[in-house]
Design a protein around this motif. Sequence first.
Motif, PDB file in Angstrom:
ATOM      1  N   ILE A   1       2.817 100.277  26.497  1.00 26.34           N
ATOM      2  CA  ILE A   1       3.435 100.489  25.184  1.00 26.34           C
ATOM      3  C   ILE A   1       2.478 101.223  24.260  1.00 26.34           C
ATOM      4  CG2 ILE A   1       4.261  99.277  23.128  1.00 26.34           C
ATOM      5  CD1 ILE A   1       5.417  97.163  25.058  1.00 26.34           C
ATOM      6  N   ASN A   2       1.204 100.902  24.338  1.00 26.68           N
ATOM      7  CA  ASN A   2       0.211 101.607  23.519  1.00 26.68           C
ATOM      8  C   ASN A   2       0.114 103.077  23.902  1.00 26.68           C
ATOM      9  OD1 ASN A   2      -0.375  99.368  22.037  1.00 26.68           O
ATOM     10  ND2 ASN A   2      -2.263  98.883  23.120  1.00 26.68           N
TER      11      ASN A   2
ATOM     12  N   ASN B   1       1.146  91.111  31.521  1.00 29.57           N
ATOM     13  CA  ASN B   1       1.279  91.278  30.071  1.00 29.57           C
ATOM     14  C   ASN B   1       0.329  92.339  29.546  1.00 29.57           C
ATOM     15  OD1 ASN B   1       3.225  89.295  29.920  1.00 29.57           O
ATOM     16  ND2 ASN B   1       1.716  87.674  29.601  1.00 29.57           N
ATOM     17  N   LEU B   2      -0.879  92.365  30.047  1.00 32.61           N
ATOM     18  CA  LEU B   2      -1.862  93.350  29.609  1.00 32.61           C
ATOM     19  C   LEU B   2      -1.453  94.752  30.035  1.00 32.61           C
ATOM     20  CD1 LEU B   2      -4.554  93.510  28.129  1.00 32.61           C
ATOM     21  CD2 LEU B   2      -5.681  93.389  30.338  1.00 32.61           C
ATOM     22  N   LYS B   3      -0.912  94.889  31.240  1.00 37.99           N
ATOM     23  CA  LYS B   3      -0.439  96.196  31.699  1.00 37.99           C
ATOM     24  C   LYS B   3       0.716  96.697  30.842  1.00 37.99           C
ATOM     25  CE  LYS B   3      -1.805  95.715  36.507  1.00 37.99           C
ATOM     26  NZ  LYS B   3      -1.356  95.650  37.892  1.00 37.99           N
ATOM     27  N   MET B   4       1.631  95.821  30.475  1.00 41.10           N
ATOM     28  CA  MET B   4       2.749  96.214  29.617  1.00 41.10           C
ATOM     29  C   MET B   4       2.264  96.607  28.227  1.00 41.10           C
ATOM     30  SD  MET B   4       5.492  96.262  31.287  1.00 41.10           S
ATOM     31  CE  MET B   4       4.595  96.794  32.723  1.00 41.10           C
ATOM     32  N   MET B   5       1.292  95.863  27.696  1.00 45.31           N
ATOM     33  CA  MET B   5       0.748  96.186  26.385  1.00 45.31           C
ATOM     34  C   MET B   5       0.090  97.560  26.404  1.00 45.31           C
ATOM     35  SD  MET B   5      -2.343  94.488  24.211  1.00 45.31           S
ATOM     36  CE  MET B   5      -3.504  95.253  25.305  1.00 45.31           C
ATOM     37  N   HIS B   6      -0.675  97.858  27.437  1.00 45.72           N
ATOM     38  CA  HIS B   6      -1.318  99.166  27.546  1.00 45.72           C
ATOM     39  C   HIS B   6      -0.281 100.270  27.716  1.00 45.72           C
ATOM     40  CE1 HIS B   6      -5.425  97.938  27.335  1.00 45.72           C
ATOM     41  NE2 HIS B   6      -5.330  97.123  28.368  1.00 45.72           N
TER      42      HIS B   6
ATOM     43  N   SER C   1       3.082 104.826  22.324  1.00 42.09           N
ATOM     44  CA  SER C   1       2.966 104.973  20.874  1.00 42.09           C
ATOM     45  C   SER C   1       1.904 106.005  20.489  1.00 42.09           C
ATOM     46  CB  SER C   1       2.659 103.630  20.219  1.00 42.09           C
ATOM     47  OG  SER C   1       1.407 103.146  20.632  1.00 42.09           O
TER      48      SER C   1
END
Length: 64
Positions: free
Chosen positions: A42-43, A35-40, A46
């Motif tokens: 996406i960041n 989850n943290l890898k996916m969040m990074h 963006s």
Amino acid sequence: MLNKLKEFFSIGPVFSYFFRIFQKDKDGKYPHSFNLKMMHGINKISILMFLVCLIIMVTRCATR
């Protein structure tokens, strides 16, 4: 009171995140999860989109 206000409006951690997100974690200081890898990821997308749009807006404004 003034010191607390300076600490509240401090943007240093924000800039350190922007530079840290594009580097590999060499020392294992930060947790690794899917989850943290996916969040990074996406960041990263963006931030790059924001910079591209900012460049386009500045060039359009400069050429008018």
